[in-house]
Design an enzyme around this catalytic site. Structure first.
Site, mmCIF file in Angstrom:
data_model
loop_
_atom_site.group_PDB
_atom_site.id
_atom_site.type_symbol
_atom_site.label_atom_id
_atom_site.label_comp_id
_atom_site.label_asym_id
_atom_site.label_seq_id
_atom_site.Cartn_x
_atom_site.Cartn_y
_atom_site.Cartn_z
ATOM 1 C CE LYS A 1 58.528 55.619 -19.248
ATOM 2 N NZ LYS A 1 58.763 54.811 -20.094
HETATM 3 N N1 PMP Z 1 59.842 56.606 -25.989
HETATM 4 C C1 PMP Z 1 59.561 55.398 -25.366
HETATM 5 C C2 PMP Z 1 58.475 54.506 -25.912
HETATM 6 C C3 PMP Z 1 60.121 55.350 -24.113
HETATM 7 O O1 PMP Z 1 59.634 54.272 -23.284
HETATM 8 C C4 PMP Z 1 61.041 56.386 -23.680
HETATM 9 C C5 PMP Z 1 61.364 55.905 -22.218
HETATM 10 N N2 PMP Z 1 60.750 56.606 -21.190
HETATM 11 C C6 PMP Z 1 61.290 57.344 -24.338
HETATM 12 C C7 PMP Z 1 60.909 57.634 -25.821
HETATM 13 C C8 PMP Z 1 62.412 58.307 -24.005
HETATM 14 O O2 PMP Z 1 61.843 59.046 -23.057
HETATM 15 P P1 PMP Z 1 62.738 59.894 -21.799
HETATM 16 O O3 PMP Z 1 63.744 60.626 -22.340
HETATM 17 O O4 PMP Z 1 61.754 60.452 -21.022
HETATM 18 O O5 PMP Z 1 63.190 58.565 -20.966
#
Ligand code: PMP
Length: 255
Positions: A140
């Site tokens: 991320k």
């Molecule tokens: N994909 C992307 C590209 C994201 O930015 C997010 C948000 N963090 C998610 C999926 C979902 O991840 P999470 O459930 O950990 O927020």
């Protein structure tokens, strides 16, 4: 709180971050899977060789303290670690020039209030997700969100809430900031982590809860036509929590 205009992250996107929700509970404000989010932060940093000068428990406590100090309960926490004034080269001259910050804000629903019941209308994006051997979607990192921006900006310009991107292989990857689940008959499918997705914490919770309910969940490749033919479709993510999808490219999903 100042950031240098020489910050490496500003020039090259070299930040790693998390988005964590905090919820008001009878026991006070609680982070939703805070440590799991922070574990992902350390994994993202490791991929980009960004040394985080704090341990996980310190950052966890700092997130909780930031929410508390700002009087927040239903809130969003954004811990971010980025390369600061490390020199102007892509290879940081000073690898230890790493900054850490935690932002906090009040936050409720991401989409319109009706979206929980009625679902959102989305499109398949003309932009592909980053290919696995280009920029790792599983980290991320700030720079990844240039891809997300293109996906969501195109969707908004076309009148949709958000876009779903296909991967370089033409198979379903994920939304700009959410993971995708497809319900077909009594099976629930979601693209595997090898499909250029960020392995969502909410995705993991949805898989676990579905399995606890005795439902069959498979992490397997999903084709574009499986979206249109699905009985149900939903997104998971920190921002969208769990949000149903009503239409994809104007095709109504199920009933
Ligand atoms: N994909 C992307 C590209 C994201 O930015 C997010 C948000 N963090 C998610 C999926 C979902 O991840 P999470 O459930 O950990 O927020």
């Amino acid at each position: 709180c100042r950031v240098s205009v020489r910050a490496h992250a500003l020039h090259y996107g070299s930040s790693v971050f998390e988005g964590i929700r905090s919820y008001r509970t009878p026991d006070g404000a609680c982070l939703f899977r805070g440590r799991d989010h922070l574990r992902r932060l350390y994994r993202s940093a490791e991929i980009y060789r960004i040394p985080i000068p704090y341990d996980l428990e310190e950052l966890h406590e700092a997130c909780r303290e930031t929410a508390r100090a700002n009087g927040l309960a239903d809130a969003y926490l954004r811990p971010i670690v980025f390369r600061g004034d490390a020199g102007l080269g892509v290879m940081p001259g000073n690898p230890a020039a790493v900054e850490t910050a935690i932002l906090a804000a009040d936050w409720g629903l991401h989409f319109d209030p009706g979206s929980r019941e009625e679902g959102v209308d989305v499109c398949v994006s003309s932009w592909q997700r980053v290919a696995p051997n280009t920029i790792p979607a599983g980290a991320k990192a700030g720079g990844n969100y240039l891809s997300s921006f293109l996906v969501v900006a195109e969707a908004r310009e076309r009148g949709f809430a958000v876009g779903i991107a296909l991967g370089a292989d033409g198979l379903v990857s994920e939304g700009s900031g959410e993971n995708v689940f497809v319900v077909t008959g009594d099976r629930i499918l979601t693209p595997p982590v090898s499909s250029s997705i960020l392995g969502g914490i909410t995705r993991d919770t949805a898989i676990r809860l579905a399995r606890e309910l005795g439902l069959e969940v498979a992490e397997q490749a999903v084709s574009r036509e499986q979206l249109y033919a699905a009985d149900e479709l939903f997104f998971t993510g920190t921002a969208v929590e769990i949000t149903p999808v009503r239409r994809v490219d104007h095709v109504t999903i199920g009933s």
